[in-house]
Design an enzyme around this catalytic site. Sequence first.
Site, PDB file in Angstrom:
ATOM      1  N   TYR A  69       0.839  -1.209   0.000  1.00  0.00           N
ATOM      2  CA  TYR A  69       0.000   0.000   0.000  1.00  0.00           C
ATOM      3  C   TYR A  69       0.870   1.254   0.000  1.00  0.00           C
ATOM      4  CZ  TYR A  69      -5.006  -0.200  -0.054  1.00  0.00           C
ATOM      5  OH  TYR A  69      -6.296  -0.285  -0.493  1.00  0.00           O
TER       6      TYR A  69
ATOM      7  N   GLU B  79      -0.544   4.840  -0.442  1.00  0.00           N
ATOM      8  CA  GLU B  79      -1.323   6.079  -0.628  1.00  0.00           C
ATOM      9  C   GLU B  79      -0.428   7.295  -0.461  1.00  0.00           C
ATOM     10  OE1 GLU B  79      -4.739   6.128   1.906  1.00  0.00           O
ATOM     11  OE2 GLU B  79      -5.787   4.616   0.713  1.00  0.00           O
TER      12      GLU B  79
ATOM     13  N   ASP C  25      -7.125  13.540 -24.762  1.00  0.00           N
ATOM     14  CA  ASP C  25      -7.173  12.135 -24.344  1.00  0.00           C
ATOM     15  C   ASP C  25      -6.544  11.317 -25.473  1.00  0.00           C
ATOM     16  OD1 ASP C  25      -7.759   9.530 -23.757  1.00  0.00           O
ATOM     17  OD2 ASP C  25      -9.862   9.886 -23.257  1.00  0.00           O
TER      18      ASP C  25
ATOM     19  N   LYS D 196      -2.705   0.582 -24.790  1.00  0.00           N
ATOM     20  CA  LYS D 196      -3.124   0.490 -26.191  1.00  0.00           C
ATOM     21  C   LYS D 196      -1.870   0.549 -27.072  1.00  0.00           C
ATOM     22  CE  LYS D 196      -7.642   2.015 -24.710  1.00  0.00           C
ATOM     23  NZ  LYS D 196      -8.705   3.022 -24.719  1.00  0.00           N
TER      24      LYS D 196
ATOM     25  N   ARG E 118      -2.285  -2.653 -18.335  1.00  0.00           N
ATOM     26  CA  ARG E 118      -3.521  -1.880 -18.194  1.00  0.00           C
ATOM     27  C   ARG E 118      -3.308  -0.838 -17.111  1.00  0.00           C
ATOM     28  NH1 ARG E 118      -6.571  -4.642 -21.209  1.00  0.00           N
ATOM     29  NH2 ARG E 118      -8.180  -3.055 -21.130  1.00  0.00           N
TER      30      ARG E 118
HETATM   31  C1  LIG Z   1      -9.694   3.307 -23.869  1.00  0.00           C
HETATM   32  C2  LIG Z   1     -10.060   4.725 -23.680  1.00  0.00           C
HETATM   33  C3  LIG Z   1     -10.389   5.245 -22.416  1.00  0.00           C
HETATM   34  C4  LIG Z   1     -10.664   4.389 -21.199  1.00  0.00           C
HETATM   35  O1  LIG Z   1      -9.776   3.518 -20.803  1.00  0.00           O
HETATM   36  P1  LIG Z   1     -10.156   2.328 -19.795  1.00  0.00           P
HETATM   37  O2  LIG Z   1      -8.818   1.909 -19.353  1.00  0.00           O
HETATM   38  O3  LIG Z   1     -10.898   1.338 -20.613  1.00  0.00           O
HETATM   39  O4  LIG Z   1     -10.983   2.910 -18.701  1.00  0.00           O
HETATM   40  C5  LIG Z   1     -10.578   6.606 -22.304  1.00  0.00           C
HETATM   41  N1  LIG Z   1     -10.481   7.408 -23.373  1.00  0.00           N
HETATM   42  C6  LIG Z   1     -10.217   6.930 -24.593  1.00  0.00           C
HETATM   43  C7  LIG Z   1     -10.118   7.884 -25.724  1.00  0.00           C
HETATM   44  C8  LIG Z   1     -10.009   5.589 -24.798  1.00  0.00           C
HETATM   45  O5  LIG Z   1      -9.771   5.133 -26.019  1.00  0.00           O
END
Ligand SMILES: *Cc1c(COP(=O)(O)O)cnc(C)c1O
Length: 422
Positions: free
Chosen positions: A57, A59, A203, A232, A238
């Site tokens: 942990y 925090e 984003d 990605k 993740r």
């Molecule tokens: C994949 C994605 C997210 C969210 O990601 P998670 O890990 O699935 O919560 C947010 N914004 C965009 C543009 C994404 O492609």
Amino acid sequence: MTHQPALPTLAAADPEIAGLVEDEARRQHDKIRLIASENYVSRAVLEATGTVLTNKYSEGYAGKRYYEGQQNIDPVETLAIERAKALFGTDHANVQPYSGSPANLAAYLAFAKPGETVLGMALPDGGHLTHGWSVSATGKWFNAVRYGVRKETGRVDLDQVRDLAREHRPKLIFCGGTAIPRTIDFPAFAEIAREVDAVLVADIAHIAGLVAGGAHPSPVGHAQVITTTTHKTLRGPRGAMILSDAEHAKAVDKAVFPGLQGGPHNHTTAAIAVALGEAAKPEFGEYAHQIVANAKALAEALTERGYDLVSGGTDNHLLLVDLTNKEIGGKPAAQALDRAGIELNYNTVPFDPRKPFDPSGIRLGTGAITTRGLRPEHQPKVAEWIDRAITAAATDEQSTVDTVAAEIREFLGAYPIPGYTA
Ligand SMILES: *Cc1c(COP(=O)(O)O)cnc(C)c1O
């Protein structure tokens, strides 16, 4: 048992789960994985995620923790932060968000109050749920206004973005999304955000690897806040990060902890650091450019076979195909493709006349197949397999689907993945 790293202890302790993990490793090996948000992480990243760091942990932030025993965790998190800042060229990085959705929630918490206005891309046009879509907390708790793409071009309608920003004066503007096949014009968004005094959040979840590898323009210097997943095209575990300029750093950190989260996932932080180290190498730049070359080659091959691509093609890793002219819905097509050994997802297309659960399109991405070593010269073959499977599905012909699956398994034997040995 051929998952890598090997799982002998798990297999002995819990054969049921071990068996499913093994089956998943084989499935990932045997399929052409074209889900645009997925990838294959390296063995080093896999190993980092499976460590004792999950026991701890932490925090707080390095040097200011609420638990003792951070002698090793502090340097792990600091390394991840320093690598993120160096790779993307930002003043600040927070590597604690659990995933992309909480990273975006932290941006709202930092820079808007419930009920205030935010501007994001509509989900059916390619935005993400967390950019203010109605079923998301972000659409329920904020006054979300949405822009889209132009019908004629399939590209973001920047005139609409400007008009909506002037009319509604949002606190936050989101750019980026989940189904955008074209380059995001960060300077244009920045100009609009400046004019209405909004915080611009880029984003870059989908394109972070392309940005890191120099295959997509960077939002740095245009967006004050940048959110991204790490799993990605960036090819990490993740997880997620928020990058920002110095001015917005403190608000970002406070929003992530204690605003939104408790303890960070330290095993994930370590794996993020490893992935960022990999992404700083010259090979990763080659990888990023190869992703785009593969996507362009696949777009060309599908267009030659009469497929209708939203926006007419791609600038990045992603293709959005409108199947209307093929007389099959996105969902039955995706299901037939999965049986044929090609994994992707059905997707709405802009101005989709069909329902979101049974839309007109499919979405494809080349991040994972590029990691495997597929190249532009393979894309005509991939397009042929896609076409045969979709045509067979439209005419209800199961034997072709089985033949394609066998051909693909045979072909992929020459392209190993890090998490499995055949
Ligand atoms: C994949 C994605 C997210 C969210 O990601 P998670 O890990 O699935 O919560 C947010 N914004 C965009 C543009 C994404 O492609």
